[in-house]
Write a protein that holds these residues in place. Structure first.
Motif, PDB file in Angstrom:
ATOM      1  N   SER A  30       0.853  -1.195   0.000  1.00 30.42           N
ATOM      2  CA  SER A  30       0.000   0.000   0.000  1.00 30.42           C
ATOM      3  C   SER A  30       0.885   1.240   0.000  1.00 30.42           C
ATOM      4  CB  SER A  30      -0.941   0.010   1.202  1.00 30.42           C
ATOM      5  OG  SER A  30      -0.210   0.060   2.402  1.00 30.42           O
ATOM      6  N   LYS A  31       0.492   2.226  -0.774  1.00 28.91           N
ATOM      7  CA  LYS A  31       1.244   3.471  -0.887  1.00 28.91           C
ATOM      8  C   LYS A  31       0.716   4.509   0.098  1.00 28.91           C
ATOM      9  CE  LYS A  31       3.904   2.397  -4.388  1.00 28.91           C
ATOM     10  NZ  LYS A  31       5.345   2.424  -4.280  1.00 28.91           N
ATOM     11  N   MET A  32       1.566   5.432   0.466  1.00 29.42           N
ATOM     12  CA  MET A  32       1.195   6.469   1.442  1.00 29.42           C
ATOM     13  C   MET A  32      -0.018   7.273   0.984  1.00 29.42           C
ATOM     14  SD  MET A  32       2.813   6.580   4.314  1.00 29.42           S
ATOM     15  CE  MET A  32       2.555   8.240   4.909  1.00 29.42           C
ATOM     16  N   ASP A  33       0.004   7.777  -0.254  1.00 27.29           N
ATOM     17  CA  ASP A  33      -1.087   8.638  -0.717  1.00 27.29           C
ATOM     18  C   ASP A  33      -2.439   7.955  -0.589  1.00 27.29           C
ATOM     19  OD1 ASP A  33       0.748  10.587  -1.286  1.00 27.29           O
ATOM     20  OD2 ASP A  33       0.584  10.414  -3.467  1.00 27.29           O
ATOM     21  N   GLY A  34      -2.533   6.710  -1.040  1.00 30.11           N
ATOM     22  CA  GLY A  34      -3.792   5.979  -0.975  1.00 30.11           C
ATOM     23  C   GLY A  34      -4.220   5.680   0.448  1.00 30.11           C
ATOM     24  N   THR A  35      -3.271   5.322   1.300  1.00 28.94           N
ATOM     25  CA  THR A  35      -3.581   5.004   2.694  1.00 28.94           C
ATOM     26  C   THR A  35      -4.061   6.241   3.439  1.00 28.94           C
ATOM     27  OG1 THR A  35      -1.921   3.243   2.654  1.00 28.94           O
ATOM     28  CG2 THR A  35      -2.658   4.011   4.825  1.00 28.94           C
ATOM     29  N   VAL A  36      -3.366   7.356   3.265  1.00 27.28           N
ATOM     30  CA  VAL A  36      -3.748   8.604   3.931  1.00 27.28           C
ATOM     31  C   VAL A  36      -5.109   9.086   3.426  1.00 27.28           C
ATOM     32  CG1 VAL A  36      -3.136  11.049   4.203  1.00 27.28           C
ATOM     33  CG2 VAL A  36      -1.390   9.279   4.493  1.00 27.28           C
ATOM     34  N   THR A  37      -5.356   8.962   2.127  1.00 25.25           N
ATOM     35  CA  THR A  37      -6.653   9.354   1.561  1.00 25.25           C
ATOM     36  C   THR A  37      -7.776   8.503   2.145  1.00 25.25           C
ATOM     37  OG1 THR A  37      -5.626  10.114  -0.489  1.00 25.25           O
ATOM     38  CG2 THR A  37      -7.966   9.562  -0.596  1.00 25.25           C
ATOM     39  N   TRP A  38      -7.544   7.203   2.293  1.00 28.75           N
ATOM     40  CA  TRP A  38      -8.565   6.306   2.855  1.00 28.75           C
ATOM     41  C   TRP A  38      -8.898   6.720   4.292  1.00 28.75           C
ATOM     42  CZ3 TRP A  38      -9.431   3.015   6.882  1.00 28.75           C
ATOM     43  CH2 TRP A  38     -10.513   2.152   6.748  1.00 28.75           C
ATOM     44  N   TYR A  39      -7.859   6.911   5.117  1.00 30.96           N
ATOM     45  CA  TYR A  39      -8.105   7.304   6.512  1.00 30.96           C
ATOM     46  C   TYR A  39      -8.795   8.660   6.589  1.00 30.96           C
ATOM     47  CZ  TYR A  39      -5.782   3.416   8.814  1.00 30.96           C
ATOM     48  OH  TYR A  39      -5.460   2.172   9.283  1.00 30.96           O
ATOM     49  N   ALA A  40      -8.399   9.608   5.772  1.00 28.94           N
ATOM     50  CA  ALA A  40      -9.026  10.938   5.778  1.00 28.94           C
ATOM     51  C   ALA A  40     -10.515  10.831   5.484  1.00 28.94           C
ATOM     52  CB  ALA A  40      -8.342  11.857   4.776  1.00 28.94           C
ATOM     53  N   ALA A  41     -10.894   9.927   4.585  1.00 33.71           N
ATOM     54  CA  ALA A  41     -12.306   9.753   4.233  1.00 33.71           C
ATOM     55  C   ALA A  41     -13.091   9.039   5.331  1.00 33.71           C
ATOM     56  CB  ALA A  41     -12.414   8.966   2.928  1.00 33.71           C
ATOM     57  N   HIS A  47      -8.530  15.660  13.051  1.00 34.28           N
ATOM     58  CA  HIS A  47      -7.566  16.621  12.524  1.00 34.28           C
ATOM     59  C   HIS A  47      -6.389  15.837  11.962  1.00 34.28           C
ATOM     60  CE1 HIS A  47      -9.809  19.691  14.699  1.00 34.28           C
ATOM     61  NE2 HIS A  47      -9.811  18.842  15.712  1.00 34.28           N
ATOM     62  N   LYS A  48      -5.622  16.458  11.057  1.00 30.54           N
ATOM     63  CA  LYS A  48      -4.501  15.761  10.426  1.00 30.54           C
ATOM     64  C   LYS A  48      -3.250  16.624  10.478  1.00 30.54           C
ATOM     65  CE  LYS A  48      -3.042  14.121   5.900  1.00 30.54           C
ATOM     66  NZ  LYS A  48      -2.270  15.218   5.356  1.00 30.54           N
ATOM     67  N   THR A  49      -2.142  15.987  10.795  1.00 27.27           N
ATOM     68  CA  THR A  49      -0.837  16.641  10.707  1.00 27.27           C
ATOM     69  C   THR A  49       0.047  15.808   9.779  1.00 27.27           C
ATOM     70  OG1 THR A  49       0.113  15.445  12.590  1.00 27.27           O
ATOM     71  CG2 THR A  49      -0.987  17.538  13.059  1.00 27.27           C
ATOM     72  N   HIS A  50       1.046  16.447   9.214  1.00 25.69           N
ATOM     73  CA  HIS A  50       2.004  15.755   8.346  1.00 25.69           C
ATOM     74  C   HIS A  50       3.410  16.218   8.714  1.00 25.69           C
ATOM     75  CE1 HIS A  50       3.942  14.054   4.835  1.00 25.69           C
ATOM     76  NE2 HIS A  50       4.573  15.205   4.721  1.00 25.69           N
ATOM     77  N   VAL A  51       4.329  15.282   8.752  1.00 24.01           N
ATOM     78  CA  VAL A  51       5.729  15.614   9.004  1.00 24.01           C
ATOM     79  C   VAL A  51       6.609  14.661   8.192  1.00 24.01           C
ATOM     80  CG1 VAL A  51       5.985  14.119  11.037  1.00 24.01           C
ATOM     81  CG2 VAL A  51       7.424  16.138  10.808  1.00 24.01           C
ATOM     82  N   GLN A  58       5.208  10.889   7.753  1.00 22.63           N
ATOM     83  CA  GLN A  58       4.249  10.454   8.767  1.00 22.63           C
ATOM     84  C   GLN A  58       3.057  11.391   8.768  1.00 22.63           C
ATOM     85  OE1 GLN A  58       5.604   9.565  12.755  1.00 22.63           O
ATOM     86  NE2 GLN A  58       3.602  10.078  13.599  1.00 22.63           N
ATOM     87  N   ASP A  59       1.869  10.805   8.665  1.00 26.16           N
ATOM     88  CA  ASP A  59       0.626  11.548   8.775  1.00 26.16           C
ATOM     89  C   ASP A  59      -0.096  11.040  10.006  1.00 26.16           C
ATOM     90  OD1 ASP A  59       0.065  13.189   6.094  1.00 26.16           O
ATOM     91  OD2 ASP A  59       1.235  11.401   5.649  1.00 26.16           O
ATOM     92  N   THR A  60      -0.572  11.957  10.824  1.00 22.06           N
ATOM     93  CA  THR A  60      -1.249  11.598  12.064  1.00 22.06           C
ATOM     94  C   THR A  60      -2.622  12.238  12.097  1.00 22.06           C
ATOM     95  OG1 THR A  60       0.891  11.497  13.192  1.00 22.06           O
ATOM     96  CG2 THR A  60      -1.076  11.630  14.588  1.00 22.06           C
ATOM     97  N   PHE A  61      -3.624  11.435  12.407  1.00 25.54           N
ATOM     98  CA  PHE A  61      -5.001  11.897  12.584  1.00 25.54           C
ATOM     99  C   PHE A  61      -5.319  11.813  14.066  1.00 25.54           C
ATOM    100  CE2 PHE A  61      -4.625  10.082   8.388  1.00 25.54           C
ATOM    101  CZ  PHE A  61      -5.300  10.974   7.582  1.00 25.54           C
ATOM    102  N   ILE A  69      -5.767   8.421  18.294  1.00 28.68           N
ATOM    103  CA  ILE A  69      -4.737   8.821  17.341  1.00 28.68           C
ATOM    104  C   ILE A  69      -4.526   7.686  16.341  1.00 28.68           C
ATOM    105  CG2 ILE A  69      -2.303   9.413  17.057  1.00 28.68           C
ATOM    106  CD1 ILE A  69      -2.406  10.501  19.950  1.00 28.68           C
ATOM    107  N   VAL A  70      -4.437   8.047  15.071  1.00 32.68           N
ATOM    108  CA  VAL A  70      -4.082   7.101  14.015  1.00 32.68           C
ATOM    109  C   VAL A  70      -2.861   7.669  13.316  1.00 32.68           C
ATOM    110  CG1 VAL A  70      -4.795   6.029  11.852  1.00 32.68           C
ATOM    111  CG2 VAL A  70      -6.471   6.336  13.690  1.00 32.68           C
TER     112      VAL A  70
END
Length: 85
Positions: A30-41, A47-51, A58-61, A69-70
């Motif tokens: 699984s790629k980061m973009d797809g995984t982060v998009t799935w969790y965001a939906a 809330h979301k942070t990125h570092v 790392q993206d944290t929700f 926290i995810v």
């Protein structure tokens, strides 16, 4: 130490009057973009942070109370790369 990462693991941890529960999941290929998009939906109201740190994305929700926290951690790679999640 309270937890060991596995494909799926659930661990309870207690210390300093704080009780936590952790679950770890690994999604091969699984790629980061797809995984982060799935969790965001699926994490409405979070809330979301990125570092980018130590060659990892790392993206944290997190919820308003900070009690849930995810974190989505990528494999090592160049900043901006759509690496494995």
């Amino acid at each position: 130490m309270c937890s060991q990462p596995h494909n799926t693991a659930s661990t309870d941890c207690q210390g300093a009057a704080i009780v936590t529960q952790s679950e770890f999941y690994i999604f091969p290929d699984s790629k980061m973009d797809g995984t982060v998009t799935w969790y965001a939906a699926h994490l409405s109201g979070f809330h979301k942070t990125h570092v980018y740190l130590d060659n990892r994305s790392q993206d944290t929700f997190y919820n308003d109370a900070g009690t849930m926290i995810v974190a989505v951690l990528g494999d090592r790679g160049k900043e901006g790369e759509n690496g494995e999640a």
